[in-house]
Design an enzyme around this catalytic site. Sequence first.
Site, PDB file in Angstrom:
ATOM      1  NE  ARG A   1      -1.445   2.622   2.746  1.00  0.00           N
ATOM      2  CZ  ARG A   1      -1.041   3.809   3.195  1.00  0.00           C
ATOM      3  NH1 ARG A   1      -0.975   4.855   2.395  1.00  0.00           N
ATOM      4  NH2 ARG A   1      -0.658   3.949   4.458  1.00  0.00           N
TER       5      ARG A   1
ATOM      6  CD  GLU B   1      -3.097  12.571   5.644  1.00  0.00           C
ATOM      7  OE1 GLU B   1      -2.448  12.693   4.592  1.00  0.00           O
ATOM      8  OE2 GLU B   1      -4.333  12.694   5.697  1.00  0.00           O
TER       9      GLU B   1
END
Length: 505
Positions: free
Chosen positions: A14, A144
């Site tokens: 990923r 994030e």
Amino acid sequence: MKQRHIEIMDTTLRDGEQTSGVSFSASEKLTIAQLLLTEVKVNRIEIASARVSEGEFQAVKRITEWAAQNGHLDKIEVLTFVDGDTSINWMQKAGAKVMNLLSKGSLNHLTHQLKKTPEQHFKEIAAVVKSANKKGIAVNVYLEDWSNGMRHSKEYVFQYLNFLATQPVQRIMLPDTLGVLIPSETYAYLHEIIQRYPTLHFDFHGHNDYDLSVANALEAVNAGVTGLHLTINGMGERAGNTPLESVVAVLNDFKKDVKTTVNEKALYKVSKLVEAFSGFRISANKPVVGENVFTQTAGIHADGDKKKNLYYNDLMPERFGRRRKYALGKTSGKANIENNLQQLGIQLSDEDLKIVTQRIIELGDRKETVTQDDLPYIISDVLDSSAIGEKVAVENYVLTHSKNMKPSATIRIRFEDGTVEENSPGDGQYDAFMNALKKIYAQKKLPLAKLTDYVVRIPPGGKTDALCETVITWDYNGKEIKTTGLDSDQTVAAIKATQKMLNLV
């Protein structure tokens, strides 16, 4: 001593696939996923982002089908988004059961990218988590830009963690998204969080922009994290992610109070496979998996290795399914050359060894290294020995290549008992040459090495008439042989390298 288990989550498929120019096919993803779980034995793998493409969907489906049949489905994870049921529905169709929900870990990202308040963001996250759990999907949450969040909006980070502590999520994943942390910050931020939320599971996800990712991973473990996110060969965007092979070696050697399930012996094999599938070549001096990292060049080091292993450390090549090599060049001493000769089964007198050593030093002044496979030729040249001579020669060849026609080769090989001529078509000129050669060796019932790698090197800025070096790796009865050829024509260079192999075999 009681050891604490550190979960290893590999995200090569990923986040590693975000390496510039890299895209794995569905078959390649399945192969890598199988090896990571069954041979490398990582705990979890993150294999894709939801909603990216039809190809990505098919890759996830193939992996989840295999994982379901083999008891690994709970180890397969997919990056998803705060988008209501859209990502959840995508995951259900793909057969995935664990989502890694991407959310905002800094007020800066939340304010300027999403243009939302913390309360709005948390409400939407709660709705996704509830819906996912209702449909049998476990949820981990990414924060994030968390590292910048701790630097510039710590109050927001703790506000968010207070909220997550009330949610049915399995793991909270803290990424250094832009690779900005130094080790002392990594430890301080994570230690503060883990002290405040001792019952929650925290993962650390590092990037290598300052070449500090391995050090940051070590400090994350020191601070008490439960899991680490890593990639094979450190693949990833910009300077890459934290390399799995280096972190595992560091933890095994320097953190005796923790353990992982990773099988070190499988790391090199998987590294080479990922390198081949991705086309992303790793540097020769990359720790653990680089081509040169277990190669001694200085003669004094080779001599020390023979005398009580004076230049060995804990990073023994055998740990990773590799072996130590001794390079040959201008810094080579007698011990280096003796080690290489021993591996080839060749013995020389002290006087002859001195002469050969001198010639290798002279060659090293013009060429950085001499390969082990050059040694028989150097010995033959220097000592004028018939014992290691040119017993097989490519006496002549005709190579044809025409538009819309299959290439072909006619070759004549000279042996000690006469010459043999054959011709054959092929997918390219060199392939045709090898097909004709295989015919000849089958007729004479002689063994032939199998080609395993083929590399062409051309000097930077080289013109059309520049010399190119062809380096071919062969497998002969399980032994690796490398031969080189030099010519302005790539196919001719390959034929020269092949002739060397024929004589070595």
